[in-house]
Design a protein around this motif. Structure first.
Motif, PDB file in Angstrom:
ATOM      1  N   ASN A 148     -25.132 -47.548 -35.306  1.00 30.89           N
ATOM      2  CA  ASN A 148     -23.703 -46.278 -35.893  1.00 30.89           C
ATOM      3  C   ASN A 148     -24.103 -45.692 -37.138  1.00 30.89           C
ATOM      4  OD1 ASN A 148     -21.229 -46.319 -33.941  1.00 30.89           O
ATOM      5  ND2 ASN A 148     -22.102 -48.197 -33.984  1.00 30.89           N
ATOM      6  N   VAL A 149     -24.953 -47.040 -37.947  1.00 32.28           N
ATOM      7  CA  VAL A 149     -25.441 -46.292 -39.321  1.00 32.28           C
ATOM      8  C   VAL A 149     -26.191 -45.662 -39.032  1.00 32.28           C
ATOM      9  CG1 VAL A 149     -26.220 -47.848 -41.779  1.00 32.28           C
ATOM     10  CG2 VAL A 149     -25.118 -49.026 -40.407  1.00 32.28           C
ATOM     11  N   ASP A 150     -27.522 -45.468 -38.468  1.00 33.37           N
ATOM     12  CA  ASP A 150     -28.342 -44.636 -38.441  1.00 33.37           C
ATOM     13  C   ASP A 150     -27.552 -43.270 -38.040  1.00 33.37           C
ATOM     14  OD1 ASP A 150     -30.825 -45.141 -38.771  1.00 33.37           O
ATOM     15  OD2 ASP A 150     -31.008 -46.013 -35.846  1.00 33.37           O
ATOM     16  N   TYR A 151     -26.293 -43.062 -37.254  1.00 34.59           N
ATOM     17  CA  TYR A 151     -25.584 -42.530 -36.951  1.00 34.59           C
ATOM     18  C   TYR A 151     -24.736 -41.891 -37.538  1.00 34.59           C
ATOM     19  CZ  TYR A 151     -22.185 -38.887 -34.368  1.00 34.59           C
ATOM     20  OH  TYR A 151     -21.595 -37.797 -34.199  1.00 34.59           O
ATOM     21  N   GLY A 152     -24.287 -42.638 -38.730  1.00 38.28           N
ATOM     22  CA  GLY A 152     -23.479 -42.347 -39.753  1.00 38.28           C
ATOM     23  C   GLY A 152     -24.879 -41.657 -40.435  1.00 38.28           C
ATOM     24  N   HIS A 153     -25.389 -41.511 -41.061  1.00 37.89           N
ATOM     25  CA  HIS A 153     -26.891 -40.446 -41.531  1.00 37.89           C
ATOM     26  C   HIS A 153     -26.250 -39.152 -40.904  1.00 37.89           C
ATOM     27  CE1 HIS A 153     -27.640 -43.388 -44.900  1.00 37.89           C
ATOM     28  NE2 HIS A 153     -27.397 -44.582 -43.784  1.00 37.89           N
ATOM     29  N   LEU A 154     -26.742 -39.026 -40.327  1.00 30.40           N
ATOM     30  CA  LEU A 154     -26.880 -38.089 -39.283  1.00 30.40           C
ATOM     31  C   LEU A 154     -25.721 -37.834 -39.233  1.00 30.40           C
ATOM     32  CD1 LEU A 154     -29.497 -39.093 -38.478  1.00 30.40           C
ATOM     33  CD2 LEU A 154     -28.836 -38.099 -36.315  1.00 30.40           C
ATOM     34  N   CYS A 155     -24.883 -38.013 -38.889  1.00 29.29           N
ATOM     35  CA  CYS A 155     -22.956 -37.533 -38.903  1.00 29.29           C
ATOM     36  C   CYS A 155     -22.560 -37.272 -40.268  1.00 29.29           C
ATOM     37  CB  CYS A 155     -22.465 -38.634 -38.477  1.00 29.29           C
ATOM     38  SG  CYS A 155     -20.380 -37.615 -37.488  1.00 29.29           S
ATOM     39  N   GLU A 156     -22.970 -37.603 -41.563  1.00 30.29           N
ATOM     40  CA  GLU A 156     -22.841 -37.066 -42.630  1.00 30.29           C
ATOM     41  C   GLU A 156     -23.430 -35.972 -42.914  1.00 30.29           C
ATOM     42  OE1 GLU A 156     -23.901 -37.304 -46.804  1.00 30.29           O
ATOM     43  OE2 GLU A 156     -23.350 -39.335 -45.768  1.00 30.29           O
ATOM     44  N   LEU A 157     -24.355 -35.254 -42.222  1.00 28.44           N
ATOM     45  CA  LEU A 157     -25.627 -33.455 -42.007  1.00 28.44           C
ATOM     46  C   LEU A 157     -24.836 -32.575 -40.528  1.00 28.44           C
ATOM     47  CD1 LEU A 157     -28.670 -34.902 -42.122  1.00 28.44           C
ATOM     48  CD2 LEU A 157     -27.331 -33.565 -43.771  1.00 28.44           C
ATOM     49  N   GLY A 166     -21.166 -33.268 -40.687  1.00 22.04           N
ATOM     50  CA  GLY A 166     -19.954 -32.610 -40.611  1.00 22.04           C
ATOM     51  C   GLY A 166     -19.305 -31.976 -41.724  1.00 22.04           C
ATOM     52  N   ARG A 167     -20.914 -31.374 -42.599  1.00 22.83           N
ATOM     53  CA  ARG A 167     -21.147 -30.293 -43.545  1.00 22.83           C
ATOM     54  C   ARG A 167     -20.168 -28.907 -43.121  1.00 22.83           C
ATOM     55  NH1 ARG A 167     -24.446 -31.304 -47.903  1.00 22.83           N
ATOM     56  NH2 ARG A 167     -24.839 -28.750 -47.761  1.00 22.83           N
ATOM     57  N   SER A 168     -20.557 -29.176 -41.636  1.00 22.15           N
ATOM     58  CA  SER A 168     -19.509 -27.620 -41.580  1.00 22.15           C
ATOM     59  C   SER A 168     -18.766 -27.509 -40.249  1.00 22.15           C
ATOM     60  CB  SER A 168     -21.422 -26.491 -41.530  1.00 22.15           C
ATOM     61  OG  SER A 168     -20.819 -25.787 -40.027  1.00 22.15           O
ATOM     62  N   LEU A 169     -17.805 -27.185 -39.937  1.00 19.69           N
ATOM     63  CA  LEU A 169     -17.200 -27.326 -38.808  1.00 19.69           C
ATOM     64  C   LEU A 169     -17.743 -27.317 -37.738  1.00 19.69           C
ATOM     65  CD1 LEU A 169     -14.299 -27.782 -38.399  1.00 19.69           C
ATOM     66  CD2 LEU A 169     -13.990 -25.183 -37.989  1.00 19.69           C
ATOM     67  N   TRP A 170     -18.931 -26.631 -37.217  1.00 20.25           N
ATOM     68  CA  TRP A 170     -18.837 -27.029 -36.034  1.00 20.25           C
ATOM     69  C   TRP A 170     -20.495 -27.002 -35.515  1.00 20.25           C
ATOM     70  CZ3 TRP A 170     -15.159 -25.259 -32.924  1.00 20.25           C
ATOM     71  CH2 TRP A 170     -14.378 -24.782 -33.213  1.00 20.25           C
ATOM     72  N   ALA A 171     -20.881 -27.111 -36.671  1.00 18.72           N
ATOM     73  CA  ALA A 171     -22.311 -28.446 -36.270  1.00 18.72           C
ATOM     74  C   ALA A 171     -22.260 -29.083 -35.015  1.00 18.72           C
ATOM     75  CB  ALA A 171     -22.777 -28.919 -37.715  1.00 18.72           C
ATOM     76  N   PRO A 172     -21.006 -29.767 -35.995  1.00 22.23           N
ATOM     77  CA  PRO A 172     -21.423 -31.216 -34.613  1.00 22.23           C
ATOM     78  C   PRO A 172     -21.116 -30.769 -32.475  1.00 22.23           C
ATOM     79  CG  PRO A 172     -19.905 -31.467 -36.274  1.00 22.23           C
ATOM     80  CD  PRO A 172     -19.971 -30.485 -36.520  1.00 22.23           C
ATOM     81  N   HIS A 206     -14.708 -39.474 -37.710  1.00 18.27           N
ATOM     82  CA  HIS A 206     -13.634 -38.596 -38.021  1.00 18.27           C
ATOM     83  C   HIS A 206     -14.549 -38.622 -40.223  1.00 18.27           C
ATOM     84  CE1 HIS A 206     -12.294 -35.695 -35.860  1.00 18.27           C
ATOM     85  NE2 HIS A 206     -11.205 -37.324 -35.330  1.00 18.27           N
ATOM     86  N   CYS A 207     -14.500 -40.452 -40.281  1.00 21.95           N
ATOM     87  CA  CYS A 207     -15.214 -40.520 -42.240  1.00 21.95           C
ATOM     88  C   CYS A 207     -16.883 -40.415 -41.837  1.00 21.95           C
ATOM     89  CB  CYS A 207     -15.197 -41.842 -41.965  1.00 21.95           C
ATOM     90  SG  CYS A 207     -12.755 -42.903 -41.838  1.00 21.95           S
ATOM     91  N   MET A 208     -17.222 -40.102 -41.199  1.00 23.11           N
ATOM     92  CA  MET A 208     -18.728 -40.072 -41.814  1.00 23.11           C
ATOM     93  C   MET A 208     -18.343 -38.867 -42.027  1.00 23.11           C
ATOM     94  SD  MET A 208     -20.345 -42.071 -38.735  1.00 23.11           S
ATOM     95  CE  MET A 208     -20.437 -44.331 -38.175  1.00 23.11           C
ATOM     96  N   ARG A 209     -18.062 -38.228 -40.954  1.00 19.41           N
ATOM     97  CA  ARG A 209     -18.263 -36.009 -41.273  1.00 19.41           C
ATOM     98  C   ARG A 209     -17.924 -35.781 -42.220  1.00 19.41           C
ATOM     99  NH1 ARG A 209     -17.209 -36.079 -34.876  1.00 19.41           N
ATOM    100  NH2 ARG A 209     -15.391 -36.747 -35.954  1.00 19.41           N
ATOM    101  N   SER A 210     -16.759 -36.635 -42.527  1.00 25.70           N
ATOM    102  CA  SER A 210     -16.064 -36.333 -43.999  1.00 25.70           C
ATOM    103  C   SER A 210     -16.592 -36.889 -44.958  1.00 25.70           C
ATOM    104  CB  SER A 210     -14.601 -36.691 -44.324  1.00 25.70           C
ATOM    105  OG  SER A 210     -14.463 -38.638 -45.023  1.00 25.70           O
TER     106      SER A 210
END
Length: 401
Positions: free
Chosen positions: A78-87, A89-95, A262-266
């Motif tokens: 989850n820590v790894d994914y947190g860093h990727l999820c932040e990337l 989250g920079r845009s609405l549709w990237a996820p 959600h928090c990671m993306r924010s």
């Protein structure tokens, strides 16, 4: 507690690849993709451009990044994914490009953990494969939906089938979805936490109606936040997810990781807002110089950095707790991260809008959408007040009260 928030070697490699992919394929067409998705009417789940980007992402090995199961995803922590999820989250549709979009991620996780072989074939495999989308129907207009034990949508036995009647709204991404995971009261006489069950309802089933997309801050396009009605919707007995009466437990299992995602993306959109604010301040003329020379503006940029970094640490701490002790043991840390990240990302974006001036209020920059996302996050997946009560409960318990 020993806290290690560093990326693993695998996580670092994927982060570099994801960043390069977004720069090369996503950002050059971001505005076009936004317009395409905004015009989506269903029943197709994706427009042509989104479908092409998803194909590219899958071919690039940037698919189902959120899944810790190595047989289906990348086996990241989850820590790894947190860093990727932040990337992302920079845009609405990237996820969505990487099949890591809400609410599909939470739906896929609980389906993966609880689906029968038949349900897996019909729903889980297409979701993991990315050929369909799903929605999650919990919130109701006439009940306090932060407490799932009080829902009024009713599922009644009729022979081997269930008949469902009810009213839901703010059902994210319902337009274009093929599956609805629906929470309904299946036994009104049971103890409150065992009254509800989850049902797998096809969106094209007779009696399922999308009434409208509820406008959120004036926007009602795309996959949206739909109002749904279920009138005498008949589903077979094997449409129950898990078992009858397990709806509340499944909802809690689903919402925990969903909140932290959600928090990671924010953090991602807060970082992008900060970058936009810095560039604007450094280029906008002001009193013979530029805006970034103003002490007030420098204080705003500095406070943004403090808020973003603090939010990131709390989010990664919650992710670390999930990795070490499981999602149920992480409820307190998740609640702390959820409240703090939602509040401060809204403040970060608000300061960025202020630095931009009138431009920040326009759609020429993505700040208004970021602000709306941030404000909605303070209500979605549990309002601030609900999480504050959870945090206080843990504080009292830790002191023996």
């Amino acid at each position: 507690m020993t806290l290690d928030f560093t990326l693993s070697a695998r996580g670092e490699e994927l982060r570099e690849r994801l960043s390069a992919f977004l720069d090369e394929h996503f950002y050059p067409v971001e505005a076009e993709l936004d317009a395409e998705m905004d015009a989506l009417k269903g029943p197709e789940p994706f427009g042509p451009l989104m479908s092409d980007l998803r194909k590219r992402a899958r071919e690039a090995g940037l698919w189902n990044l959120f899944l810790s199961d190595k047989s289906l995803g990348h086996g990241l922590s989850n820590v790894d994914y947190g860093h990727l999820c932040e990337l992302l989250g920079r845009s609405l549709w990237a996820p969505m490009v990487t099949n890591c979009n809400f609410p599909d991620t939470g739906n896929m996780e609980i389906l993966h953990e609880n689906a029968t072989p038949e349900q897996r074939t019909r729903w889980v495999e297409p979701l993991f494969d990315g050929s369909i989308r799903s929605c999650f129907a919990l919130t109701e207009p006439n009940t306090a939906s932060s407490d799932p034990t009080g829902i009024t949508t009713l599922a009644v036995h009729d022979g081997d089938d269930w008949i469902i009647n009810g009213h839901k709204w703010f059902i994210s991404n319902a337009v274009g979805a093929q599956l609805c995971i629906l929470m309904a009261c299946s036994d009104p006489e049971a103890e409150p936490h065992f009254r509800g069950s989850m049902f797998l309802v096809p969106m094209d089933a007779p009696g399922v109606k999308i009434v409208r997309n509820v406008p959120v801050f004036g926007h009602a396009g795309g996959p949206g936040h739909a109002e749904l009605r279920f009138h005498d919707v008949r589903v077979p007995g094997d449409a129950v997810l898990g078992h009858v009466g397990a709806g509340f437990i499944l909802a809690q299992d689903r919402l925990g990781p969903g909140r932290i995602h959600h928090c990671m993306r924010s953090i991602g959109w807060a970082e992008r807002a900060q970058e936009l604010a810095i560039d604007r301040a450094a280029s906008r003329p002001h009193q013979g110089g530029v805006l970034s020379k103003s002490q007030l503006v420098r204080e705003m940029l500095a406070q943004n950095r403090i808020d973003i970094d603090a939010a990131r640490m709390l989010v990664l701490r919650a992710a670390h707790t999930i990795d070490e002790h499981g999602k149920r043991a992480a409820y307190r840390d998740i609640s702390i991260a959820k409240v703090f990240a939602a509040r401060v990302t809204q403040q970060v974006v608000d300061r960025a809008i202020q630095i931009h001036g009138a431009l920040g209020l326009s759609d020429d920059v993505p700040l208004t959408k970021m602000w709306a996302q941030s404000r909605a996050l303070r209500i979605g997946d549990g309002a601030d007040e609900v999480h504050l009560m959870t945090i206080a409960k843990h504080e009292l318990r830790n002191r023996g009260h």
